[in-house]
Scaffold this motif. Structure first.
Motif, PDB file in Angstrom:
ATOM      1  N   ALA A 159      21.923 -15.545  94.666  1.00 27.34           N
ATOM      2  CA  ALA A 159      21.388 -16.052  93.408  1.00 27.34           C
ATOM      3  C   ALA A 159      22.080 -15.397  92.216  1.00 27.34           C
ATOM      4  N   THR A 160      22.287 -14.086  92.294  1.00 32.89           N
ATOM      5  CA  THR A 160      22.967 -13.380  91.210  1.00 32.89           C
ATOM      6  C   THR A 160      24.363 -13.937  90.992  1.00 32.89           C
ATOM      7  N   LYS A 161      25.119 -14.121  92.064  1.00 34.93           N
ATOM      8  CA  LYS A 161      26.488 -14.627  91.950  1.00 34.93           C
ATOM      9  C   LYS A 161      26.504 -16.063  91.433  1.00 34.93           C
ATOM     10  N   LEU A 162      25.554 -16.881  91.900  1.00 36.75           N
ATOM     11  CA  LEU A 162      25.502 -18.279  91.463  1.00 36.75           C
ATOM     12  C   LEU A 162      25.255 -18.359  89.955  1.00 36.75           C
ATOM     13  N   VAL A 163      24.309 -17.568  89.456  1.00 35.97           N
ATOM     14  CA  VAL A 163      23.978 -17.589  88.028  1.00 35.97           C
ATOM     15  C   VAL A 163      25.153 -17.085  87.199  1.00 35.97           C
ATOM     16  N   ARG A 164      25.790 -16.016  87.658  1.00 37.64           N
ATOM     17  CA  ARG A 164      26.920 -15.468  86.892  1.00 37.64           C
ATOM     18  C   ARG A 164      28.092 -16.431  86.864  1.00 37.64           C
ATOM     19  N   ARG A 165      28.307 -17.184  87.946  1.00 32.13           N
ATOM     20  CA  ARG A 165      29.384 -18.180  87.941  1.00 32.13           C
ATOM     21  C   ARG A 165      29.137 -19.259  86.895  1.00 32.13           C
ATOM     22  N   ARG A 166      27.895 -19.503  86.573  1.00 32.94           N
ATOM     23  CA  ARG A 166      27.554 -20.493  85.543  1.00 32.94           C
ATOM     24  C   ARG A 166      27.683 -19.911  84.137  1.00 32.94           C
ATOM     25  N   GLY A 167      28.052 -18.631  84.033  1.00 34.90           N
ATOM     26  CA  GLY A 167      28.147 -17.996  82.729  1.00 34.90           C
ATOM     27  C   GLY A 167      26.793 -17.641  82.147  1.00 34.90           C
ATOM     28  N   LEU A 168      25.773 -17.527  83.006  1.00 35.06           N
ATOM     29  CA  LEU A 168      24.415 -17.223  82.574  1.00 35.06           C
ATOM     30  C   LEU A 168      24.020 -15.819  83.011  1.00 35.06           C
ATOM     31  N   LYS A 169      22.859 -15.364  82.556  1.00 37.25           N
ATOM     32  CA  LYS A 169      22.396 -14.016  82.834  1.00 37.25           C
ATOM     33  C   LYS A 169      21.141 -14.035  83.711  1.00 37.25           C
ATOM     34  N   VAL A 170      21.020 -12.989  84.536  1.00 37.24           N
ATOM     35  CA  VAL A 170      19.770 -12.721  85.250  1.00 37.24           C
ATOM     36  C   VAL A 170      18.949 -11.786  84.367  1.00 37.24           C
TER      37      VAL A 170
END
Length: 311
Positions: A159-170
């Protein structure tokens, strides 16, 4: 809102309780969903597939059943969703420990792991923890859907990697949600910490590498070596220990976490165990979780493909 309870089997021990709760609260939209769709090597994801598909709304929380949720749980999560957010999460905070080994688990969960997760969030590098995952549906779907979270040993790493690939933050929720521990055995605590260590090492090896020096043991050894060489007086060693664990005590006090003399002793024991846990994290890749053998790619796709061909 609606509440979806997901269990893999009809004979799950929680099912009768869930049915009773649903009957007692007819004004709350809630359903019990039963089934196990094999989309990955992760049994938790396989259990949640039906819930994700059945959810009526576009904002979805995946919450583990062993977290004590406050009444304003959803409001807190929504309140953390700021511009640029792709996921809201929360550390697993140990509460209600019974016995020394449960206190040791609290020492790992609270003033060590939660501390670093909150620090990462403060510097804009937050990472997910699977106890709470609050999504907007389109963000996960655009990254491959729920099955995409099976690409890693744990769904929180994926989930962390997926969100970061979208240029978004956890983002990490401001008030961490407690996980009641009760009584624990030393073997349980050890296996859980080794499992999580291997998840971190597999998912983020460059961040995992320096973990061995993140506890209080490393500074104590450095000061002891300096004292042995005559660079500093020996009184510097107890001063460093008092400073280090005094700061940890203040953190626990501020957060309302356990901080009895037993807890302080467990913080020290935890730091003595950290090098052993770190080595065990490098020593293997897979582990057994609730009777399920789990391993990183490429082992997981072969198992998933085999299960699909049987159907």
């Amino acid at each position: 809102f609606e509440i979806l309870f997901c269990v893999a089997r009809a004979d799950d021990a929680a099912a009768p309780l869930v049915r009773r709760l649903i009957d007692e609260h007819p004004d709350v939209p809630a359903r019990l969903l039963i089934g196990d769709e094999r989309v990955s090597g992760n049994p938790k994801l396989n259990n949640l597939v039906k819930g994700w598909a059945a959810a009526r709304h576009d904002w979805i929380v995946m919450a583990d059943s062993n977290v004590a949720l406050p009444r304003d749980y959803l409001r807190q999560l929504v309140g953390c969703w700021t511009p640029g957010t792709g996921l809201v999460t929360s550390p697993a905070i140990g509460a209600g420990p019974v016995g020394v080994w449960a206190s040791l688990e609290c020492a790992f969960l609270n003033t060590y792991q939660a501390r670093w997760q909150m620090v990462a969030d403060e510097i804009g590098q937050g990472f997910a923890q699977g106890k709470t995952l609050f999504w907007r549906r389109d963000i996960l779907e655009s990254g491959g859907g729920l099955a995409a979270l099976g690409a890693e040993l744990a769904e929180d790493v994926a989930a962390t990697k997926l969100v970061r690939r979208r240029g978004l933050k956890v983002r990490v929720a401001q008030a961490a949600f407690p996980q009641p521990l009760g009584r624990r055995r030393l073997a349980e605590v050890w296996r859980r910490q080794v499992r999580w260590a291997r998840v971190r090492r597999q998912g983020f090896p460059m961040l995992y590498a320096p973990e061995v020096v993140t506890g209080g043991l490393a500074p104590a050894l450095i000061v002891a070596a300096m004292a042995a060489s005559g660079a500093v007086p020996w009184m510097a060693l107890p001063a460093v220990v008092v400073f280090w664990y005094g700061a940890e005590f203040l953190l626990a006090q501020q957060a309302g976490w356990p901080r009895t003399p037993v807890d302080v002793a467990c913080w020290m024991l935890r730091d003595l165990l950290l090098p052993a846990v770190w080595v065990a994290g490098w020593a293997g890749s897979g582990f057994t979780w609730r009777g399920n053998a789990m391993a990183p790619e490429p082992a997981a796709p072969r198992r998933t493909a085999g299960a699909g061909s049987e159907r």
